[in-house]
Design an enzyme around this catalytic site. Sequence first.
Site, mmCIF file in Angstrom:
data_model
loop_
_atom_site.group_PDB
_atom_site.id
_atom_site.type_symbol
_atom_site.label_atom_id
_atom_site.label_comp_id
_atom_site.label_asym_id
_atom_site.label_seq_id
_atom_site.Cartn_x
_atom_site.Cartn_y
_atom_site.Cartn_z
ATOM 1 C CG ASP A 107 -1.615 -1.086 1.600
ATOM 2 O OD1 ASP A 107 -2.437 -1.933 0.361
ATOM 3 O OD2 ASP A 107 -2.392 -1.277 2.536
ATOM 4 C CD GLU A 143 -9.250 -3.267 -0.331
ATOM 5 O OE1 GLU A 143 -9.033 -3.543 1.110
ATOM 6 O OE2 GLU A 143 -7.621 -3.830 -0.443
#
Length: 555
Positions: free
Chosen positions: A80, A317
């Site tokens: 991420d 997401e």
Amino acid sequence: MNKLLLTNVIWMGVLALSGCSNQMITDDPSEEATPVRDSTSLTTRAGKLSTYTAPTYADDYSSIADWSQRGNWNLANVHDPSVMKADDGYYYMYQTDASYGNALDGQGHFFCRRSKDLVHWSWVGSTMHRQPSWVAAKVNEYRAAMGLQPIKHFRYCFWAPCARKVRNGLYRMYYSIVVDNYIGNGKYNDAANWCNSWTERAFIGVMETSDPASNNWTDKGMVTTSSTDKGFNFYRPSGSDWNAYFKYNAIDPTYIICPDGKHYLLYGSWHSGIVALRINPNTGKPYTQQGNPWGDISSYGQLVYSRNLNSRWQASEGPEVVYHDGYYYLFLAYDELSVAYNTRVLRSKNILGTYYGKDGRNCTAKGGEAYPIVTHPYRFNGHSGWVGVSHCCVFDDGKGNWFFASQGRLPANTNGNPYSNAIMMGQVRTLRWTQDGWPVVMPERYGNVPQLTILESELKGKWQLIPLSYKVGQQCTSVSMTLGSNHKITEGFKAGSTWKYDKTASILYIAGIPMYLSREVDWESNPRKATIVFSGLSNYNSKNNLFTYWGKKTN
């Protein structure tokens, strides 16, 4: 599987350029002595490419995954990523705590590394040394209002920071902390503690610094939290019930300063969709006061995207939003992150929507699949390929060159390692904008190859081409293609069709499909070397024509 559910898999299971030239020259021998973009002769130009040295670090970094080897990691153990360019000329990358073998456990949170060239990264360290005390206090404040006993022993997960330069001398990092305890009994989210309730809420907080190089960040507290329209009905009849208690999940923040000076935070993960929350530029907190996160939750953000308006379990997401040439581009991560993870993008003239796909779908009001596909699990010949290629950040260098960064995971059992799917390599790619304003990302990772003018003669020969289409949990694989003389495709993909080259725009047309070119590294060759790659989009004019194309020149 979403991030909340995957936590134990990672923490426990593992323990077992757009820089292409717009000024082209022809293949006519009489013109080949003409200076090219960098004002050098073709001899010097060829020398630059022949002396180029590709990155040599291994994709399988398991032998150096231990914390003691962090100085050698480069882009190993990245998950991420969020990248920002600071005033000192460095790119700073921040990340989720997840790591192969839990190497980062106990060493702090939201780790940083930096680079001047986006290829060679040096380790900086943790930006948060211990969890902020406000999280536990806020959880127990909410629990008291709900008539619940306070939690005494917390378990936290630390996810998905987003770092941005706000102005000269001020940088902000928004981060996610998930409380991994059951709401009902306050105990850890373990099977032995199951109590027919959902787990506790997530929070987004913010830190600030005046100097990223110092790595000294000051925590400024809570920004927002997970909110629900179900009051105190947090009951979950079984673990197979996915009708989530929280409507908006306070995780995966992305932050943008709009051209009109307004600041927004977009966030959301799996539960119902992505929302936009206006931010006070001076405080980094919500522009208007938020009430209790149950009942009327309109102050917690405006819904801008939903994959399914009728579902609380989205399988989408990791939003990332950027502004370019009149549009806001909303990038989204789809599906579970260990294998199927893929990236989509939408765009809107307004930060609050409506967001449309290239196929014309209104994904704000009607919801649905976002297209085009930006990245997808894939495999070129000569390599195991990559899966889990998503949760991106998108950024530019201030000179018109754009980049896309994400993690990539090796498939399971690569090199005989049953845990190789937890090997997470940071990957930076060149991003180009199509003539009709959509982003395409190059198939090969960025290696700082000299972006010298691509001659038409260089395009002739053999290629590997990957048609990226949506295949849940599967890698898209390469097919062959040969570009022959007389602008004919003589073998493989679209054989018998024609190809042509737009020298001004640096676009290769394959059977009429525009493919945007860049010089990148052939990471699958041994040794690695510079090559030419492309990325392009189909016309997206039917349900059967939703392709992104990736190509790589092989000889």
